[in-house]
Design a protein around this motif. Structure first.
Motif, short mmCIF file in Angstrom:
data_model
loop_
_atom_site.label_atom_id
_atom_site.label_comp_id
_atom_site.label_asym_id
_atom_site.label_seq_id
_atom_site.Cartn_x
_atom_site.Cartn_y
_atom_site.Cartn_z
N ALA A 1 28.66 40.66 43.01
CA ALA A 1 29.84 40.97 42.20
C ALA A 1 30.74 39.75 42.07
CB ALA A 1 30.60 42.14 42.82
N MET A 2 30.88 38.99 43.15
CA MET A 2 31.72 37.80 43.10
C MET A 2 31.09 36.71 42.23
SD MET A 2 33.59 37.43 46.80
CE MET A 2 32.12 37.34 47.82
N GLU A 3 29.78 36.56 42.29
CA GLU A 3 29.11 35.58 41.44
C GLU A 3 29.33 35.92 39.96
OE1 GLU A 3 25.42 34.43 44.50
OE2 GLU A 3 25.13 35.89 42.88
N ALA A 4 29.18 37.19 39.61
CA ALA A 4 29.39 37.60 38.23
C ALA A 4 30.83 37.34 37.78
CB ALA A 4 29.05 39.09 38.07
N ARG A 5 31.78 37.63 38.65
CA ARG A 5 33.19 37.39 38.32
C ARG A 5 33.48 35.89 38.23
NH1 ARG A 5 37.49 37.61 35.48
NH2 ARG A 5 39.46 37.36 36.62
N ALA A 6 32.84 35.06 39.08
CA ALA A 6 33.05 33.62 39.02
C ALA A 6 32.59 33.05 37.68
CB ALA A 6 32.31 32.93 40.17
N ARG A 7 31.44 33.51 37.20
CA ARG A 7 30.97 33.08 35.87
C ARG A 7 32.01 33.46 34.79
NH1 ARG A 7 25.89 35.13 37.80
NH2 ARG A 7 24.29 33.48 37.90
N GLU A 8 32.48 34.70 34.88
CA GLU A 8 33.44 35.19 33.90
C GLU A 8 34.74 34.39 33.97
OE1 GLU A 8 34.89 39.60 32.74
OE2 GLU A 8 35.37 38.99 34.79
N LYS A 9 35.21 34.12 35.18
CA LYS A 9 36.46 33.40 35.36
C LYS A 9 36.36 31.98 34.82
CE LYS A 9 40.68 32.96 36.85
NZ LYS A 9 41.77 33.65 36.12
N ALA A 10 35.24 31.31 35.09
CA ALA A 10 35.05 29.95 34.58
C ALA A 10 35.06 29.94 33.05
CB ALA A 10 33.76 29.36 35.12
N ARG A 11 34.41 30.94 32.44
CA ARG A 11 34.41 31.03 30.98
C ARG A 11 35.83 31.24 30.46
NH1 ARG A 11 29.51 34.01 31.76
NH2 ARG A 11 30.65 35.99 31.58
N GLU A 12 36.60 32.07 31.16
CA GLU A 12 37.99 32.28 30.76
C GLU A 12 38.77 30.98 30.80
OE1 GLU A 12 39.52 35.22 33.40
OE2 GLU A 12 38.37 36.87 32.54
N ASN A 13 38.41 30.10 31.74
CA ASN A 13 39.07 28.81 31.88
C ASN A 13 38.56 27.78 30.88
OD1 ASN A 13 40.51 29.84 34.04
ND2 ASN A 13 39.20 28.91 35.61
N GLY A 14 37.56 28.14 30.08
CA GLY A 14 37.01 27.21 29.11
C GLY A 14 35.95 26.29 29.68
N ALA A 15 35.42 26.61 30.87
CA ALA A 15 34.40 25.78 31.52
C ALA A 15 33.01 26.31 31.19
CB ALA A 15 34.61 25.76 33.03
#
Length: 308
Positions: free
Chosen positions: A97-111
């Motif tokens: 769950a944390m890995e999935a959220r990390a991907r999402e968070k990075a995309r939100e940051n434009g990375a």
């Protein structure tokens, strides 16, 4: 019995503390997690609990916990992960769950990717084969050091001629400590630049005893070093950060700050003081700490994975 996974809330702080202390007993032999520390983590401004925290339950018992935060505003994401032995499957559920959220968070940051770091005890309760199978690898090792204190021997040190040492007395001094922190740590592994307001949140400024923060310098260089200590841990006094500007190193400022902190804790009746250090630190910090009687309490590894 299937595991139930849900977000954590502030009302879960006591249960999370109990879980983390159970992990502490397994990994380091004694409980060292305080309720106020867990509460401060759950209140981080860069954590949205409904999306960035997880608790796994086996029946009514929490058996795994995860927390994700984002200091970089870019690709670098940090997570915490705790799981009780015998519940590795719950640990995997939280990690996924944390890995999935990390991907999402990075995309939100434009990375384009997420570079995720996780600190685990060198002998963790979680099975590290699972980490490696999921693409994680160790990139750094830290030591948590400790030292016994003696009120009769750990006395306030004399300040050498040409050197000055003062407590952090007000807002101007706090801003100075922030500037010294940014400058002295800017080349350290995994350093994340922080604004003054962000840094105040990082150090939990409202709860910090600022009388345990000191600034050292010389007549020639001015303010050149600092030490931030905390006396709110049940297990030991804690030195959160100590730094000296590059041009001021090898002048005894770090040792002076350490001895001053030892004396302050000893005068308060503390029996032990601790701090953490990067074993690959190139500034000479590990040797400085060894010279001042600090020895290894336990080791922590930084694990990394890159998610796209």
């Amino acid at each position: 019995m299937p595991y139930v996974l849900r977000a954590a809330g502030l009302t879960d702080a006591a249960a999370i503390t109990e879980l983390l202390n159970a992990v502490d007993r397994i990994e380091i032999g004694r409980p060292e997690t305080d309720l106020h520390t867990v509460e401060a983590d759950l209140k981080r401004p860069d954590v949205a609990l409904e999306r960035d925290s997880w608790l796994a339950f086996h029946g009514d018992r929490p058996v795994a916990h995860g927390l994700l935060w984002d200091e970089s505003g870019g690709e670098r994401i940090d997570i915490d992960h705790y799981v009780l032995p015998g519940h590795q499957r719950a640990g995997v559920l939280v990690l996924a769950a944390m890995e999935a959220r990390a991907r999402e968070k990075a995309r939100e940051n434009g990375a384009a990717r997420a570079v995720v770091h996780l600190h685990l005890n060198a002998e963790p309760a979680f099975e590290t084969d699972v980490m490696r199978q999921r693409g994680w690898y160790v990139v750094r090792r830290y030591h948590v050091l400790e030292r016994l204190l003696d009120a009769g021997e750990d006395l306030v040190p004399d300040v050498p001629a040409g050197v000055r040492l003062r407590s952090c007395a007000g807002e101007a001094d706090r801003a100075r400590v922030h500037a010294l922190y940014q400058s002295s740590f800017d080349r350290h592994f995994d350093f994340q630049p922080r604004t003054y307001d962000q840094w105040l949140q990082d150090v939990d400024a409202d709860a910090l005893d600022w009388s345990l923060v000191w600034i050292a310098g010389t007549e020639e260089l001015g303010d050149a070093g600092f030490l931030i200590a905390r006396d709110d841990r049940e297990a030991m006094g804690w030195i959160r950060s100590i730094g000296v500007l590059r041009d001021a190193r090898a002048r005894g400022l770090g040792g002076l700050l350490l001895r001053h902190a030892f004396a302050a804790f000893a005068a308060r009746g503390r029996a032990t003081v601790g701090l953490g250090v990067d074993t690959a630190n190139a500034t000479g910090a590990p040797a400085l700490y060894a010279r001042h009687g600090l020895t290894v309490h336990y080791a922590v590894d930084t694990w990394e994975t890159v998610l796209k």
